[in-house]
Design a protein around this motif. Structure first.
Motif, PDB file in Angstrom:
ATOM      1  N   THR A 101       9.440  -0.742  57.832  1.00 35.49           N
ATOM      2  CA  THR A 101       9.843   0.628  58.139  1.00 35.49           C
ATOM      3  C   THR A 101       8.736   1.507  58.730  1.00 35.49           C
ATOM      4  OG1 THR A 101       9.429   1.244  55.840  1.00 35.49           O
ATOM      5  CG2 THR A 101      11.697   0.590  56.426  1.00 35.49           C
ATOM      6  N   GLY A 102       7.596   0.923  59.065  1.00 36.30           N
ATOM      7  CA  GLY A 102       6.531   1.707  59.684  1.00 36.30           C
ATOM      8  C   GLY A 102       6.873   2.162  61.088  1.00 36.30           C
ATOM      9  N   THR A 103       7.632   1.370  61.809  1.00 41.91           N
ATOM     10  CA  THR A 103       8.074   1.721  63.159  1.00 41.91           C
ATOM     11  C   THR A 103       9.217   2.710  63.024  1.00 41.91           C
ATOM     12  OG1 THR A 103       7.440  -0.476  63.911  1.00 41.91           O
ATOM     13  CG2 THR A 103       8.890   0.791  65.356  1.00 41.91           C
ATOM     14  N   LYS A 104       9.124   3.846  63.689  1.00 36.40           N
ATOM     15  CA  LYS A 104      10.081   4.942  63.486  1.00 36.40           C
ATOM     16  C   LYS A 104      11.061   5.113  64.634  1.00 36.40           C
ATOM     17  CE  LYS A 104       7.885   6.098  59.751  1.00 36.40           C
ATOM     18  NZ  LYS A 104       8.319   5.485  58.533  1.00 36.40           N
ATOM     19  N   PHE A 105      12.233   5.653  64.298  1.00 35.65           N
ATOM     20  CA  PHE A 105      13.201   6.102  65.290  1.00 35.65           C
ATOM     21  C   PHE A 105      12.876   7.555  65.597  1.00 35.65           C
ATOM     22  CE2 PHE A 105      17.016   8.483  66.353  1.00 35.65           C
ATOM     23  CZ  PHE A 105      17.477   7.754  67.428  1.00 35.65           C
ATOM     24  N   GLY A 106      12.695   7.848  66.868  1.00 24.33           N
ATOM     25  CA  GLY A 106      12.432   9.230  67.254  1.00 24.33           C
ATOM     26  C   GLY A 106      13.550   9.784  68.104  1.00 24.33           C
ATOM     27  N   CYS A 107      13.713   9.221  69.287  1.00 26.83           N
ATOM     28  CA  CYS A 107      14.696   9.767  70.231  1.00 26.83           C
ATOM     29  C   CYS A 107      15.782   8.767  70.624  1.00 26.83           C
ATOM     30  CB  CYS A 107      13.981  10.255  71.484  1.00 26.83           C
ATOM     31  SG  CYS A 107      13.225   8.918  72.444  1.00 26.83           S
ATOM     32  N   GLY A 108      15.477   7.487  70.577  1.00 24.21           N
ATOM     33  CA  GLY A 108      16.442   6.479  71.003  1.00 24.21           C
ATOM     34  C   GLY A 108      16.563   6.355  72.510  1.00 24.21           C
ATOM     35  N   LEU A 109      15.681   7.031  73.246  1.00 26.27           N
ATOM     36  CA  LEU A 109      15.752   7.061  74.708  1.00 26.27           C
ATOM     37  C   LEU A 109      14.444   6.655  75.387  1.00 26.27           C
ATOM     38  CD1 LEU A 109      17.540  10.520  74.986  1.00 26.27           C
ATOM     39  CD2 LEU A 109      18.597   8.273  75.292  1.00 26.27           C
ATOM     40  N   ALA A 110      13.514   6.102  74.642  1.00 25.76           N
ATOM     41  CA  ALA A 110      12.202   5.714  75.176  1.00 25.76           C
ATOM     42  C   ALA A 110      11.458   6.904  75.762  1.00 25.76           C
ATOM     43  CB  ALA A 110      12.347   4.598  76.217  1.00 25.76           C
ATOM     44  N   GLN A 111      11.544   8.055  75.084  1.00 25.60           N
ATOM     45  CA  GLN A 111      10.892   9.242  75.602  1.00 25.60           C
ATOM     46  C   GLN A 111       9.878   9.856  74.652  1.00 25.60           C
ATOM     47  OE1 GLN A 111      13.096  11.944  77.836  1.00 25.60           O
ATOM     48  NE2 GLN A 111      14.013  10.284  78.988  1.00 25.60           N
ATOM     49  N   CYS A 112       9.751   9.300  73.426  1.00 26.49           N
ATOM     50  CA  CYS A 112       8.818   9.933  72.490  1.00 26.49           C
ATOM     51  C   CYS A 112       7.719   8.991  71.997  1.00 26.49           C
ATOM     52  CB  CYS A 112       9.561  10.526  71.306  1.00 26.49           C
ATOM     53  SG  CYS A 112      10.178   9.329  70.102  1.00 26.49           S
ATOM     54  N   GLY A 113       7.968   7.690  71.968  1.00 18.57           N
ATOM     55  CA  GLY A 113       6.956   6.727  71.570  1.00 18.57           C
ATOM     56  C   GLY A 113       6.855   6.441  70.080  1.00 18.57           C
ATOM     57  N   ALA A 114       7.671   7.068  69.253  1.00 17.31           N
ATOM     58  CA  ALA A 114       7.603   6.816  67.807  1.00 17.31           C
ATOM     59  C   ALA A 114       7.899   5.353  67.476  1.00 17.31           C
ATOM     60  CB  ALA A 114       8.573   7.726  67.057  1.00 17.31           C
ATOM     61  N   CYS A 115       8.627   4.681  68.349  1.00 15.28           N
ATOM     62  CA  CYS A 115       9.056   3.302  68.104  1.00 15.28           C
ATOM     63  C   CYS A 115       8.154   2.258  68.772  1.00 15.28           C
ATOM     64  CB  CYS A 115      10.481   3.118  68.603  1.00 15.28           C
ATOM     65  SG  CYS A 115      10.613   3.198  70.405  1.00 15.28           S
ATOM     66  N   ASN A 116       7.007   2.670  69.291  1.00 10.19           N
ATOM     67  CA  ASN A 116       6.139   1.722  70.005  1.00 10.19           C
ATOM     68  C   ASN A 116       5.713   0.552  69.135  1.00 10.19           C
ATOM     69  OD1 ASN A 116       4.234   4.070  72.080  1.00 10.19           O
ATOM     70  ND2 ASN A 116       6.180   3.100  72.460  1.00 10.19           N
ATOM     71  N   VAL A 117       5.874  -0.643  69.688  1.00 16.37           N
ATOM     72  CA  VAL A 117       5.376  -1.887  69.101  1.00 16.37           C
ATOM     73  C   VAL A 117       4.747  -2.680  70.237  1.00 16.37           C
ATOM     74  CG1 VAL A 117       7.109  -1.956  67.244  1.00 16.37           C
ATOM     75  CG2 VAL A 117       7.567  -3.137  69.398  1.00 16.37           C
ATOM     76  N   HIS A 118       4.090  -3.768  69.894  1.00 13.84           N
ATOM     77  CA  HIS A 118       3.515  -4.633  70.928  1.00 13.84           C
ATOM     78  C   HIS A 118       4.393  -5.862  71.096  1.00 13.84           C
ATOM     79  CE1 HIS A 118      -0.863  -3.092  70.144  1.00 13.84           C
ATOM     80  NE2 HIS A 118      -0.045  -2.141  70.543  1.00 13.84           N
ATOM     81  N   LEU A 119       4.613  -6.247  72.332  1.00 14.19           N
ATOM     82  CA  LEU A 119       5.279  -7.492  72.679  1.00 14.19           C
ATOM     83  C   LEU A 119       4.270  -8.293  73.488  1.00 14.19           C
ATOM     84  CD1 LEU A 119       7.743  -9.342  72.774  1.00 14.19           C
ATOM     85  CD2 LEU A 119       8.476  -8.113  74.841  1.00 14.19           C
ATOM     86  N   ASN A 120       3.771  -9.358  72.878  1.00 16.06           N
ATOM     87  CA  ASN A 120       2.728 -10.167  73.507  1.00 16.06           C
ATOM     88  C   ASN A 120       1.540  -9.301  73.947  1.00 16.06           C
ATOM     89  OD1 ASN A 120       4.419 -12.421  73.208  1.00 16.06           O
ATOM     90  ND2 ASN A 120       5.414 -11.964  75.147  1.00 16.06           N
TER      91      ASN A 120
END
Length: 151
Positions: free
Chosen positions: A32-51
Protein backbone atom coordinates in the motif's frame (compact mmCIF):
# COMPACT_ATOMS: atom_id res chain seq x y z
CA UNK A 1 -3.37 -14.42 -15.02
CA UNK A 2 -0.54 -11.90 -14.82
CA UNK A 3 2.98 -13.06 -14.03
CA UNK A 4 5.82 -10.67 -13.19
CA UNK A 5 8.42 -9.86 -10.56
CA UNK A 6 7.72 -7.27 -7.92
CA UNK A 7 10.43 -6.13 -5.55
CA UNK A 8 12.48 -9.16 -6.59
CA UNK A 9 9.77 -11.77 -6.03
CA UNK A 10 7.89 -13.62 -8.74
CA UNK A 11 4.10 -13.19 -8.49
CA UNK A 12 1.13 -14.62 -10.36
CA UNK A 13 -2.10 -12.67 -10.03
CA UNK A 14 -5.47 -13.77 -11.37
CA UNK A 15 -6.83 -10.51 -12.78
CA UNK A 16 -8.10 -9.15 -16.06
CA UNK A 17 -5.22 -8.02 -18.32
CA UNK A 18 -6.61 -4.46 -18.40
CA UNK A 19 -6.61 -4.07 -14.60
CA UNK A 20 -4.46 -1.07 -13.68
CA UNK A 21 -1.16 -2.12 -12.13
CA UNK A 22 -1.87 0.21 -9.20
CA UNK A 23 -4.86 -1.86 -8.11
CA UNK A 24 -2.95 -5.11 -8.52
CA UNK A 25 -0.18 -3.72 -6.31
CA UNK A 26 -2.50 -2.30 -3.65
CA UNK A 27 -5.48 -4.65 -3.60
CA UNK A 28 -4.09 -7.99 -4.68
CA UNK A 29 -0.50 -7.82 -3.44
CA UNK A 30 -1.30 -5.63 -0.39
CA UNK A 31 1.63 -3.27 -0.99
CA UNK A 32 0.00 0.00 0.00
CA UNK A 33 2.96 2.39 -0.24
CA UNK A 34 2.09 3.22 -3.84
CA UNK A 35 -0.81 5.70 -3.76
CA UNK A 36 -3.80 6.55 -5.92
CA UNK A 37 -3.82 10.25 -6.64
CA UNK A 38 -5.62 11.19 -9.83
CA UNK A 39 -6.00 8.05 -11.94
CA UNK A 40 -4.95 10.06 -15.00
CA UNK A 41 -1.13 9.96 -14.87
CA UNK A 42 -1.04 13.62 -13.91
CA UNK A 43 0.14 13.69 -10.30
CA UNK A 44 2.80 10.99 -9.87
CA UNK A 45 1.56 9.56 -6.55
CA UNK A 46 1.45 6.13 -8.21
CA UNK A 47 5.00 6.16 -9.63
CA UNK A 48 6.78 2.80 -9.63
CA UNK A 49 9.73 1.48 -11.59
CA UNK A 50 9.35 -0.93 -14.49
CA UNK A 51 12.75 -2.36 -15.34
CA UNK A 52 14.25 0.78 -13.78
CA UNK A 53 12.11 3.31 -15.66
CA UNK A 54 9.38 5.36 -13.96
CA UNK A 55 5.79 4.55 -14.93
CA UNK A 56 2.37 5.63 -13.73
CA UNK A 57 0.84 2.53 -12.19
CA UNK A 58 -2.65 4.06 -12.29
CA UNK A 59 -2.82 3.95 -16.11
CA UNK A 60 -0.57 0.97 -16.82
CA UNK A 61 -2.54 -2.21 -17.47
CA UNK A 62 -1.06 -5.18 -15.65
CA UNK A 63 -0.60 -6.83 -19.06
CA UNK A 64 2.19 -4.31 -19.81
CA UNK A 65 4.36 -5.68 -16.98
CA UNK A 66 4.04 -9.35 -17.93
CA UNK A 67 7.39 -11.07 -17.43
CA UNK A 68 9.08 -7.86 -16.27
CA UNK A 69 10.42 -6.35 -13.03
CA UNK A 70 8.36 -3.86 -11.01
CA UNK A 71 9.79 -2.02 -8.02
CA UNK A 72 7.58 -0.18 -5.54
CA UNK A 73 8.56 2.06 -2.64
CA UNK A 74 8.61 -1.08 -0.46
CA UNK A 75 11.25 -2.59 -2.74
CA UNK A 76 13.46 0.49 -2.90
CA UNK A 77 15.10 -0.44 0.40
CA UNK A 78 14.52 -3.37 2.70
CA UNK A 79 14.90 -1.23 5.83
CA UNK A 80 13.79 2.19 4.62
CA UNK A 81 17.42 3.31 4.57
CA UNK A 82 17.80 4.24 0.93
CA UNK A 83 19.77 7.52 0.73
CA UNK A 84 16.68 9.31 -0.60
CA UNK A 85 14.49 8.02 2.21
CA UNK A 86 17.05 9.17 4.75
CA UNK A 87 17.42 12.56 3.03
CA UNK A 88 13.62 12.95 2.99
CA UNK A 89 13.63 12.63 6.79
CA UNK A 90 16.67 14.89 7.25
CA UNK A 91 15.09 17.65 5.15
CA UNK A 92 11.64 17.13 6.74
CA UNK A 93 10.07 16.87 3.30
CA UNK A 94 6.67 15.32 4.06
CA UNK A 95 3.75 17.39 5.22
CA UNK A 96 0.72 15.18 4.59
CA UNK A 97 3.07 12.61 3.02
CA UNK A 98 0.59 11.32 0.48
CA UNK A 99 2.69 12.00 -2.62
CA UNK A 100 6.01 11.06 -1.09
CA UNK A 101 6.37 7.48 -2.31
CA UNK A 102 5.82 8.63 -5.89
CA UNK A 103 8.20 11.55 -5.39
CA UNK A 104 10.91 9.26 -4.00
CA UNK A 105 10.49 6.71 -6.79
CA UNK A 106 10.85 9.43 -9.44
CA UNK A 107 13.87 10.90 -7.61
CA UNK A 108 15.47 7.44 -7.36
CA UNK A 109 15.13 7.09 -11.12
CA UNK A 110 16.85 10.45 -11.58
CA UNK A 111 19.79 9.51 -9.36
CA UNK A 112 20.15 6.11 -11.03
CA UNK A 113 20.64 7.90 -14.35
CA UNK A 114 22.41 11.05 -13.12
CA UNK A 115 24.34 10.77 -9.87
CA UNK A 116 25.10 14.49 -9.71
CA UNK A 117 22.14 16.41 -11.12
CA UNK A 118 22.04 20.20 -11.14
CA UNK A 119 19.15 21.99 -9.47
CA UNK A 120 17.63 22.65 -12.92
CA UNK A 121 17.92 18.96 -13.85
CA UNK A 122 16.21 17.98 -10.59
CA UNK A 123 13.37 20.43 -11.15
CA UNK A 124 12.91 19.30 -14.76
CA UNK A 125 12.88 15.61 -13.83
CA UNK A 126 10.51 16.07 -10.90
CA UNK A 127 8.07 18.42 -12.67
CA UNK A 128 5.58 15.63 -13.38
CA UNK A 129 4.99 14.99 -9.67
CA UNK A 130 2.59 17.17 -7.72
CA UNK A 131 2.71 17.97 -4.01
CA UNK A 132 -0.39 19.64 -2.71
CA UNK A 133 1.52 20.79 0.39
CA UNK A 134 4.08 22.60 -1.76
CA UNK A 135 7.23 21.06 -0.30
CA UNK A 136 9.08 21.41 -3.60
CA UNK A 137 12.09 23.31 -2.17
CA UNK A 138 12.60 20.58 0.43
CA UNK A 139 12.25 17.87 -2.22
CA UNK A 140 15.04 19.51 -4.24
CA UNK A 141 17.22 19.81 -1.11
CA UNK A 142 16.62 16.14 -0.22
CA UNK A 143 17.61 15.00 -3.71
CA UNK A 144 20.73 17.17 -3.59
CA UNK A 145 21.60 15.74 -0.14
CA UNK A 146 21.16 12.16 -1.34
CA UNK A 147 23.22 12.83 -4.47
CA UNK A 148 26.06 14.16 -2.32
CA UNK A 149 25.88 11.17 0.00
CA UNK A 150 24.98 13.37 2.96
CA UNK A 151 21.99 11.33 4.08
Amino acid sequence: MASFKINGEQVDVDVSPDTPLLWVIREHLKLTGTKFGCGLAQCGACNVHLNGDVIYACVSPVSTVEGQEVTTIEGLSENGDHPLQKAWVEEEVPQCGYCQSGQIMRAANLLENNSDPSRDEIVAHMNTNLCRCGTYPRIVKAIQRAAKGEA
